[in-house]
Write a protein that holds these residues in place. Structure first.
Motif, PDB file in Angstrom:
ATOM      1  N   THR A  22       1.086  -1.522  -0.167  1.00  8.77           N
ATOM      2  CA  THR A  22      -0.210   0.299   0.361  1.00  8.77           C
ATOM      3  C   THR A  22       0.949   1.087  -0.054  1.00  8.77           C
ATOM      4  O   THR A  22       0.468   2.486  -0.121  1.00  8.77           O
ATOM      5  CB  THR A  22      -1.049  -0.336   1.458  1.00  8.77           C
ATOM      6  N   ALA A  23       2.110   1.236   0.001  1.00 14.44           N
ATOM      7  CA  ALA A  23       3.066   2.027   0.696  1.00 14.44           C
ATOM      8  C   ALA A  23       3.821   2.308  -0.717  1.00 14.44           C
ATOM      9  O   ALA A  23       4.906   3.407   0.108  1.00 14.44           O
ATOM     10  CB  ALA A  23       3.113   2.603   2.030  1.00 14.44           C
ATOM     11  N   SER A  24       4.014   1.136  -0.833  1.00 21.52           N
ATOM     12  CA  SER A  24       5.246   0.925  -2.117  1.00 21.52           C
ATOM     13  C   SER A  24       4.356   0.683  -3.248  1.00 21.52           C
ATOM     14  O   SER A  24       4.439  -0.591  -3.496  1.00 21.52           O
ATOM     15  CB  SER A  24       6.475  -0.286  -1.517  1.00 21.52           C
ATOM     16  N   ARG A  25       4.906   1.912  -3.887  1.00 20.34           N
ATOM     17  CA  ARG A  25       4.561   2.124  -5.320  1.00 20.34           C
ATOM     18  C   ARG A  25       5.796   2.435  -6.569  1.00 20.34           C
ATOM     19  O   ARG A  25       5.292   2.531  -7.305  1.00 20.34           O
ATOM     20  CB  ARG A  25       3.367   3.444  -5.459  1.00 20.34           C
ATOM     21  N   ASP A  26       6.624   1.548  -6.544  1.00 23.41           N
ATOM     22  CA  ASP A  26       7.672   1.875  -7.030  1.00 23.41           C
ATOM     23  C   ASP A  26       7.578   1.007  -8.598  1.00 23.41           C
ATOM     24  O   ASP A  26       7.904   1.128  -9.782  1.00 23.41           O
ATOM     25  CB  ASP A  26       8.923   0.813  -6.348  1.00 23.41           C
ATOM     26  N   VAL A  27       6.495  -0.249  -8.372  1.00 20.16           N
ATOM     27  CA  VAL A  27       6.061  -1.098  -9.573  1.00 20.16           C
ATOM     28  C   VAL A  27       5.022  -0.154 -10.534  1.00 20.16           C
ATOM     29  O   VAL A  27       5.647  -0.083 -11.927  1.00 20.16           O
ATOM     30  CB  VAL A  27       5.691  -2.307  -9.406  1.00 20.16           C
ATOM     31  N   LEU A  28       4.289   0.560  -9.724  1.00 20.31           N
ATOM     32  CA  LEU A  28       3.453   1.003 -10.886  1.00 20.31           C
ATOM     33  C   LEU A  28       4.286   2.449 -11.657  1.00 20.31           C
ATOM     34  O   LEU A  28       4.550   2.956 -12.616  1.00 20.31           O
ATOM     35  CB  LEU A  28       2.502   1.960 -10.072  1.00 20.31           C
ATOM     36  N   VAL A  29       5.818   3.134 -10.715  1.00 21.98           N
ATOM     37  CA  VAL A  29       6.425   3.919 -11.566  1.00 21.98           C
ATOM     38  C   VAL A  29       7.173   3.173 -12.479  1.00 21.98           C
ATOM     39  O   VAL A  29       7.170   3.979 -13.509  1.00 21.98           O
ATOM     40  CB  VAL A  29       6.831   4.755 -10.023  1.00 21.98           C
ATOM     41  N   GLU A  30       7.386   2.278 -11.754  1.00 22.06           N
ATOM     42  CA  GLU A  30       8.033   1.375 -12.526  1.00 22.06           C
ATOM     43  C   GLU A  30       7.526   1.443 -13.900  1.00 22.06           C
ATOM     44  O   GLU A  30       8.386   0.990 -14.854  1.00 22.06           O
ATOM     45  CB  GLU A  30       9.223  -0.171 -12.067  1.00 22.06           C
ATOM     46  N   TRP A  31       6.426   1.183 -14.251  1.00 22.57           N
ATOM     47  CA  TRP A  31       4.802   0.581 -15.208  1.00 22.57           C
ATOM     48  C   TRP A  31       5.388   1.920 -16.286  1.00 22.57           C
ATOM     49  O   TRP A  31       5.369   2.076 -17.616  1.00 22.57           O
ATOM     50  CB  TRP A  31       4.224   0.625 -14.634  1.00 22.57           C
ATOM     51  N   ASN A  40       2.633  12.824 -17.229  1.00 23.24           N
ATOM     52  CA  ASN A  40       1.742  12.011 -16.250  1.00 23.24           C
ATOM     53  C   ASN A  40       2.801  11.007 -15.432  1.00 23.24           C
ATOM     54  O   ASN A  40       2.739  10.464 -14.740  1.00 23.24           O
ATOM     55  CB  ASN A  40       1.438  11.421 -16.525  1.00 23.24           C
ATOM     56  N   ALA A  41       4.057  10.438 -15.969  1.00 21.74           N
ATOM     57  CA  ALA A  41       5.090   9.552 -15.580  1.00 21.74           C
ATOM     58  C   ALA A  41       6.187  10.355 -14.424  1.00 21.74           C
ATOM     59  O   ALA A  41       5.913  10.026 -13.473  1.00 21.74           O
ATOM     60  CB  ALA A  41       6.426   9.463 -16.540  1.00 21.74           C
ATOM     61  N   GLY A  42       5.930  11.732 -14.789  1.00 24.80           N
ATOM     62  CA  GLY A  42       6.356  12.409 -14.113  1.00 24.80           C
ATOM     63  C   GLY A  42       6.106  12.802 -12.646  1.00 24.80           C
ATOM     64  O   GLY A  42       6.177  12.729 -11.396  1.00 24.80           O
ATOM     65  N   ALA A  43       4.774  13.313 -12.482  1.00 25.15           N
ATOM     66  CA  ALA A  43       3.787  12.876 -11.638  1.00 25.15           C
ATOM     67  C   ALA A  43       3.812  11.750 -10.813  1.00 25.15           C
ATOM     68  O   ALA A  43       3.297  12.298  -9.320  1.00 25.15           O
ATOM     69  CB  ALA A  43       2.739  13.177 -12.233  1.00 25.15           C
ATOM     70  N   LEU A  44       3.668  10.494 -11.601  1.00 25.99           N
ATOM     71  CA  LEU A  44       3.682   9.494 -10.679  1.00 25.99           C
ATOM     72  C   LEU A  44       5.044   9.269  -9.797  1.00 25.99           C
ATOM     73  O   LEU A  44       4.621   9.035  -9.229  1.00 25.99           O
ATOM     74  CB  LEU A  44       3.042   8.300 -11.491  1.00 25.99           C
TER      75      LEU A  44
END
Length: 451
Positions: A232-241, A306-310
């Motif tokens: 829930t607090a680890s969003r690295d995979v979505l940022v990688e996407w 959007n990638a920058g925002a993410l």
């Protein structure tokens, strides 16, 4: 997805593909959320966390409820009244569940359990669609590299003609880059497809003494892997996407910009395939605008923004942080839709690209032979030294340009240069085919390499 662009009934098709829209639009998204909640109820019923009959009724209601205007009106009203992401959904479903079953709807789960699990399912489907178009682009680039291995053209740096190359060499560069993105998608996929069922702070506190078994059954039934721990607090995979999409759409933008530039009337070496119905301008009927190339550039900018925002979702406060997490609700769908459309357009662009080899050669010849200055300099360097050779050729090229005459004439007229070159050497140095032999070898190397 509402408004002028992505959700527009008229212009929405410019910003996404129909198949991708069907993943992220309200109705299919809500239907999938409800399927996730149906599975949750079934698993909880099997483990005795909620009454078995209520579990059956909740699951049945989730799968049969009509997602009509009245449903969404209730859903929206509940959200606006409470300010909570799914309170409206819970209340709308509670009213539709028989007897007391509604009390057990959405039991023990938090918003991110549902939305994160849905997002992994949605992105898996999106990934498959995106890869279909990426593979189309790879196939088209492969054909262009092979067919134009020896199609001579001017290579340009800083917008100016530099040295002879072949168009196949240029296409092989695109191909190698597209293949790397294909690998990146495959690598990223290994870290995706993971479910989320961890509760309010990620500790599985609401799932009973067999919580890990409940979580495993829930994820497995949905075709996802259970997480090693809460993310829930680890969003690295979505940022990688997002970054992979930014890279892939960046290549699409590079290709599109190249076509945009080389389609200019003054250059005319490439052209977008166009139908007779396509209109370039409503005021200038003769125009044939690079519509695909331009729009690929627009879409790629949406992806990068959007990638920058993410990236801002990476710093999370404690176990959950709505500021960081909820930006995904905007950024992930939008960048996924835009990237998918950009890659679809890129595949179409490459599949129908017009390559004007004769115009390429004429433009190269229009340099008055100045494009061969490096070849002459390097031959002289072996006899006089590089710095001396550069000084002589710079002088000859400058004087020839001022006089508007071919570089070969200047070379032959300069005794300090011509004294060291035979007629045969000069013929060879001013021949485009002999200067691009390694381009063909590089094309062969890319075509022969594994993806």
């Amino acid at each position: 997805m509402t408004g002028w662009s992505f959700g527009s009934r008229v212009y929405g098709g410019a910003w996404s593909t129909p198949a991708l829209r069907q993943i992220f639009d309200d109705v299919p998204r809500t239907r999938r959320w409800l399927e996730i909640l149906a599975v949750l109820a079934e698993v909880q019923g099997e483990f005795g966390l909620i009454p078995a009959e209520s579990a059956r009724q909740v699951a049945a209601t989730c799968r049969t409820v009509e997602l009509d205007d009245a449903f969404f009106a209730e859903y929206r009203a509940g959200y606006e009244a409470s300010g909570h992401s799914t309170a409206g959904l819970i209340e709308a479903m509670r009213r539709r569940c028989p007897a007391a079953a509604g009390e057990w709807f959405y039991f023990g789960a938090t918003v991110q359990d549902i939305t994160d699990t849905w997002l992994m399912l949605a992105l898996r489907e999106a990934r498959g669609l995106i890869l279909t178009d990426l593979d189309r682009a790879i196939a088209a680039a492969t054909r262009l590299a092979r067919e134009h291995r020896d199609t001579v053209m001017a290579g340009r740096t800083h917008g100016q003609q530099g040295l002879p190359i072949t168009f196949g060499f240029k296409a092989a560069g695109w191909l190698a880059e597209l293949r790397r993105h294909r690998q990146r998608f495959d690598e990223t996929a290994q870290r995706m497809d993971i479910g989320q069922l961890c509760g309010g702070v990620g500790s599985l506190s609401a799932l009973g003494p067999r919580a890990l078994e409940v979580q495993r059954a829930f994820c497995t039934r949905l075709g996802l892997r259970p997480p090693a721990t809460s993310w829930t607090a680890s969003r690295d995979v979505l940022v990688e996407w997002a970054q992979v999409l930014a890279l892939a759409s960046g290549t699409a933008d590079r290709i599109g910009h190249e076509v945009y530039s080389l389609q200019r009337d003054e250059i005319g070496e490439l052209g977008e395939g166009a139908t007779t119905e396509q209109i370039g301008s409503i005021t200038m009927p003769h125009k044939r605008n690079p519509e695909l190339s331009e729009h690929i550039g627009t879409l790629s900018r949406v992806v990068r923004a959007n990638a920058g925002a993410l990236l801002e979702s990476l710093p999370h406060a404690h176990e959950r942080d709505g500021r960081s997490w909820k930006i995904e609700w905007h950024a992930v769908p939008e960048l996924t839709l835009a990237a998918a459309k950009a890659l679809s357009l890129t595949a179409t662009l490459l599949e129908h690209l017009e390559v004007r080899g004769e115009r390429m050669r004429r433009n190269l010849e229009a340099s008055n032979g100045h494009i061969y200055s490096e070849a002459v300099m390097l031959t002289l360097a072996a006899k006089l030294g590089k710095q001396t050779a550069h000084r002589l050729m710079h002088r000859a090229a400058t004087e020839a340009a001022r006089a508007g005459r071919p570089l070969r004439q200047a070379v032959e007229a300069d005794p300090e240069i011509s004294a060291h070159l035979s007629r045969g050497e000069i013929d060879r140095l001013f021949d485009a085919t002999s200067r691009t032999a390694q381009c063909g070898a590089l094309v062969d190397q890319v075509l022969g390499s594994e993806r």
